[in-house]
Design a protein around this motif. Sequence first.
Motif, PDB file in Angstrom:
ATOM      1  N   VAL A 464       0.865  -1.118  -0.065  1.00 12.53           N
ATOM      2  CA  VAL A 464       0.156   0.079   0.084  1.00 12.53           C
ATOM      3  C   VAL A 464       0.957   1.002   0.211  1.00 12.53           C
ATOM      4  CG1 VAL A 464      -1.939   1.211   1.375  1.00 12.53           C
ATOM      5  CG2 VAL A 464      -1.881  -1.148   1.185  1.00 12.53           C
ATOM      6  N   GLY A 465       0.548   2.085  -0.824  1.00 13.70           N
ATOM      7  CA  GLY A 465       1.299   3.492  -0.909  1.00 13.70           C
ATOM      8  C   GLY A 465       0.753   4.400   0.273  1.00 13.70           C
ATOM      9  N   PRO A 466       1.640   5.551   0.365  1.00  9.32           N
ATOM     10  CA  PRO A 466       1.356   6.621   1.403  1.00  9.32           C
ATOM     11  C   PRO A 466       0.030   6.818   1.553  1.00  9.32           C
ATOM     12  CG  PRO A 466       3.416   6.965   0.202  1.00  9.32           C
ATOM     13  CD  PRO A 466       2.890   6.010  -0.499  1.00  9.32           C
ATOM     14  N   ALA A 467      -0.544   7.251   0.401  1.00  3.24           N
ATOM     15  CA  ALA A 467      -2.034   7.976   0.701  1.00  3.24           C
ATOM     16  C   ALA A 467      -2.958   6.969   1.076  1.00  3.24           C
ATOM     17  CB  ALA A 467      -2.428   8.424  -0.837  1.00  3.24           C
ATOM     18  N   GLY A 468      -2.833   5.569   0.367  1.00  3.54           N
ATOM     19  CA  GLY A 468      -3.854   4.653   0.834  1.00  3.54           C
ATOM     20  C   GLY A 468      -3.356   4.085   2.525  1.00  3.54           C
ATOM     21  N   THR A 469      -2.191   4.278   3.072  1.00  5.97           N
ATOM     22  CA  THR A 469      -1.759   3.945   4.174  1.00  5.97           C
ATOM     23  C   THR A 469      -2.487   4.848   5.124  1.00  5.97           C
ATOM     24  OG1 THR A 469       0.343   2.945   3.534  1.00  5.97           O
ATOM     25  CG2 THR A 469       0.134   3.701   5.832  1.00  5.97           C
ATOM     26  N   MET A 470      -2.431   6.129   4.847  1.00  2.98           N
ATOM     27  CA  MET A 470      -2.862   7.064   5.531  1.00  2.98           C
ATOM     28  C   MET A 470      -4.236   7.053   5.748  1.00  2.98           C
ATOM     29  SD  MET A 470      -0.535   8.663   7.228  1.00  2.98           S
ATOM     30  CE  MET A 470      -1.393   9.793   8.194  1.00  2.98           C
ATOM     31  N   GLY A 471      -4.868   6.663   4.495  1.00  8.75           N
ATOM     32  CA  GLY A 471      -6.544   6.560   4.621  1.00  8.75           C
ATOM     33  C   GLY A 471      -7.004   5.502   5.587  1.00  8.75           C
ATOM     34  N   ILE A 472      -6.347   4.211   5.509  1.00 10.92           N
ATOM     35  CA  ILE A 472      -6.411   3.079   6.226  1.00 10.92           C
ATOM     36  C   ILE A 472      -6.434   3.459   7.814  1.00 10.92           C
ATOM     37  CG2 ILE A 472      -5.756   0.668   6.853  1.00 10.92           C
ATOM     38  CD1 ILE A 472      -5.114   0.353   3.846  1.00 10.92           C
ATOM     39  N   LEU A 473      -5.195   3.997   8.214  1.00 15.77           N
ATOM     40  CA  LEU A 473      -4.897   4.407   9.526  1.00 15.77           C
ATOM     41  C   LEU A 473      -5.739   5.514  10.054  1.00 15.77           C
ATOM     42  CD1 LEU A 473      -0.920   4.293   9.432  1.00 15.77           C
ATOM     43  CD2 LEU A 473      -2.272   2.661  10.263  1.00 15.77           C
ATOM     44  N   VAL A 474      -6.101   6.317   9.402  1.00 15.09           N
ATOM     45  CA  VAL A 474      -7.171   7.368   9.988  1.00 15.09           C
ATOM     46  C   VAL A 474      -8.491   6.648  10.159  1.00 15.09           C
ATOM     47  CG1 VAL A 474      -8.261   9.523   9.359  1.00 15.09           C
ATOM     48  CG2 VAL A 474      -5.792   9.327   9.009  1.00 15.09           C
ATOM     49  N   GLY A 475      -8.879   6.028   9.127  1.00 15.20           N
ATOM     50  CA  GLY A 475     -10.245   5.148   9.091  1.00 15.20           C
ATOM     51  C   GLY A 475     -10.237   4.199  10.289  1.00 15.20           C
ATOM     52  N   TYR A 476      -9.042   3.481  10.672  1.00 18.81           N
ATOM     53  CA  TYR A 476      -8.997   2.660  11.577  1.00 18.81           C
ATOM     54  C   TYR A 476      -9.030   3.280  13.021  1.00 18.81           C
ATOM     55  CZ  TYR A 476      -5.662   0.349  15.103  1.00 18.81           C
ATOM     56  OH  TYR A 476      -5.237  -0.104  16.260  1.00 18.81           O
ATOM     57  N   SER A 477      -8.296   4.728  12.997  1.00 16.76           N
ATOM     58  CA  SER A 477      -8.221   5.131  14.320  1.00 16.76           C
ATOM     59  C   SER A 477      -9.565   5.812  14.590  1.00 16.76           C
ATOM     60  CB  SER A 477      -7.052   6.064  14.327  1.00 16.76           C
ATOM     61  OG  SER A 477      -6.912   6.890  13.174  1.00 16.76           O
ATOM     62  N   ALA A 478     -10.184   6.169  13.451  1.00 17.14           N
ATOM     63  CA  ALA A 478     -11.878   6.854  13.722  1.00 17.14           C
ATOM     64  C   ALA A 478     -12.587   5.814  14.221  1.00 17.14           C
ATOM     65  CB  ALA A 478     -12.124   7.494  12.271  1.00 17.14           C
ATOM     66  N   VAL A 479     -12.454   4.421  13.634  1.00 17.68           N
ATOM     67  CA  VAL A 479     -13.401   3.272  14.363  1.00 17.68           C
ATOM     68  C   VAL A 479     -13.276   3.399  15.741  1.00 17.68           C
ATOM     69  CG1 VAL A 479     -13.977   0.973  14.194  1.00 17.68           C
ATOM     70  CG2 VAL A 479     -13.709   2.357  12.098  1.00 17.68           C
ATOM     71  N   ILE A 480     -11.826   3.209  16.197  1.00 19.52           N
ATOM     72  CA  ILE A 480     -11.678   2.815  17.670  1.00 19.52           C
ATOM     73  C   ILE A 480     -11.998   4.120  18.510  1.00 19.52           C
ATOM     74  CG2 ILE A 480     -10.168   0.590  17.385  1.00 19.52           C
ATOM     75  CD1 ILE A 480      -7.790   2.623  17.844  1.00 19.52           C
ATOM     76  N   THR A 481     -11.723   5.158  18.074  1.00 20.32           N
ATOM     77  CA  THR A 481     -12.119   6.524  18.867  1.00 20.32           C
ATOM     78  C   THR A 481     -13.630   6.742  18.882  1.00 20.32           C
ATOM     79  OG1 THR A 481     -10.070   7.453  17.903  1.00 20.32           O
ATOM     80  CG2 THR A 481     -11.660   8.906  18.969  1.00 20.32           C
ATOM     81  N   SER A 482     -14.395   6.334  17.852  1.00 26.15           N
ATOM     82  CA  SER A 482     -16.055   6.486  17.946  1.00 26.15           C
ATOM     83  C   SER A 482     -16.299   5.473  18.957  1.00 26.15           C
ATOM     84  CB  SER A 482     -16.496   6.153  16.363  1.00 26.15           C
ATOM     85  OG  SER A 482     -15.983   7.162  15.505  1.00 26.15           O
ATOM     86  N   VAL A 483     -15.934   4.352  18.608  1.00 24.46           N
ATOM     87  CA  VAL A 483     -16.035   3.196  19.954  1.00 24.46           C
ATOM     88  C   VAL A 483     -15.803   3.615  21.226  1.00 24.46           C
ATOM     89  CG1 VAL A 483     -15.944   0.873  20.593  1.00 24.46           C
ATOM     90  CG2 VAL A 483     -16.074   1.198  18.220  1.00 24.46           C
ATOM     91  N   ALA A 484     -14.700   4.077  21.664  1.00 20.37           N
ATOM     92  CA  ALA A 484     -14.496   4.537  22.766  1.00 20.37           C
ATOM     93  C   ALA A 484     -15.323   5.525  23.229  1.00 20.37           C
ATOM     94  CB  ALA A 484     -12.908   5.092  22.986  1.00 20.37           C
ATOM     95  N   VAL A 485     -15.480   6.477  22.634  1.00 22.25           N
ATOM     96  CA  VAL A 485     -16.182   7.754  22.735  1.00 22.25           C
ATOM     97  C   VAL A 485     -17.965   7.357  23.105  1.00 22.25           C
ATOM     98  CG1 VAL A 485     -17.386  10.107  22.127  1.00 22.25           C
ATOM     99  CG2 VAL A 485     -15.060   9.591  21.920  1.00 22.25           C
ATOM    100  N   ALA A 486     -18.304   6.296  22.218  1.00 21.93           N
ATOM    101  CA  ALA A 486     -19.757   5.929  22.345  1.00 21.93           C
ATOM    102  C   ALA A 486     -19.751   5.022  23.746  1.00 21.93           C
ATOM    103  CB  ALA A 486     -19.948   4.942  21.048  1.00 21.93           C
TER     104      ALA A 486
END
Length: 496
Positions: A464-486
């Motif tokens: 995976v290239g840099p743009a794809g990597t950042m997309g996956i990592l931001v998406g992943y961190s958004a999911v775990i953060t949303s679960v934590a805040v919920a």
Amino acid sequence: MASNSTTYKQMKEDFVSNLSGGSVTEINYVTAVGPIAFVLWSVLQSRQSFFKPYKPLSFVVDFILNVVAPLLGMTLYSDTPLLLCGLFLVPAIFVYALPPNPAASRKKLKLPPGSQSQKASSALGVLSTKPFLTTYRGSMLVLTCLAILAVDFRLFPRRFAKVETWGTSLMDVGVGSFVFSAGVVAARPMLKERAQGRTTPLGQRLLYSMRHSFPLLVLGIVRLISVKGLDYAEHVTEYGVHWNFFFTLGFLPPFVAIFQSALNVIPSYAAIALLLGVLYQVVLESTPLKAFILTAPRVDLFSMNREGICSFVGYLAIFLAGQDAGMFVLPRSINPRSRVSHSTQRTTLLLIMAVWSGIWTVLYFFTTNFSYGAGLDVSRRLANLPYILWIAAFNSAQILACCVIETVFFPSFYSAVDAKSEQEAYETATSRVLRSFNKNGLAIFLLANLMTGLVNMTVPTLDVGPAGTMGILVGYSAVITSVAVALDAWNISIKL
């Protein structure tokens, strides 16, 4: 197809093997991004009351400052972490220079009074939930959760991944910090006992610790079965063939319960931690143990898991060092008998923490320096004395930084006179995102582990290239953060 998957698995294992890490200075710069971004959060909150009420925009900004910022520090800005720190400091200074929001200043003035009857009904306990500790523990967890997935992508520098045997890296400090911060909060029951003037017998303590250990050991077994069953890429020299980090965490409580009895002889957890670390180092240097851990053939259950079993001594010392920090960080007042002002108590706490950060740093310098000291190398694999001292110094400095930020921006927390006003002040002084991570720490860490496995099984991360990597990592961190805040919003606390 089988050969393809085998070679890809081999590639992944090679990708995280035989690494030598980077410098401690660079690790400090990268991890400084979190506290610096939190300075901007604190300025927005204390001057503009930006996160109260907590709207969707508040969540987005909170997420960017406390999750995306450290993620950028370990990926796109890994070569220029100080530039990233500057990008957060400049707007912080700008917002600080703006006239404060009248609502924020009114809020500050309203805190203390409270009627006598209210004071009596909700008197303050011996221990308070301190905002700076929530910030420290929350940001440690965020860093850990980000790194365990980021390490599988090429954008994450190899010098930040766990080193093979000798050296320091960002992920090595993460593992130790997880144990140290668990030690800090483990001081709570001890302090409560002291305040009530009672002591729990050893048998009872062991029983309680077993209850605490059981779910962690179950998680360790589940992880072991799933890694072997799914033919997941694994790094054997990290903990051994069957051992994993959950086993290390699970075996800590009973040993800590036993060491608590040693307090009658040695009155300080830090002294016990140092003694344990020094003895372990002496055994490593003067017996064949070091050679056994690093080079012995894996012939039986013990030799197969020698790294995990032997390094446990080091992690126990780190846990005890954390517990020592907890003994003076957690109580409401450093010296409950003296009638000194809140600001004096605060200054005393900052001084004690600065002194301890200094002590651990000096000890680390003298054990690792080749010209003036013992010239020992840090090894997370052995969890040797230099590693123990490095983790203790790093975490003491992190807690100190969080405490300084809170003292500057949220001094009103310490003038609360009843439980209700203190809770309000606590919520004002802590980020909702970091508070949520801290509240369900182990559950979120488990979710992060599961999601890391899921991403690795569905995405060829090495391609995976840099743009794809950042997309996956931001998406992943958004999911775990949303679960934590919920979970926090629904007031659910999952105790593992």
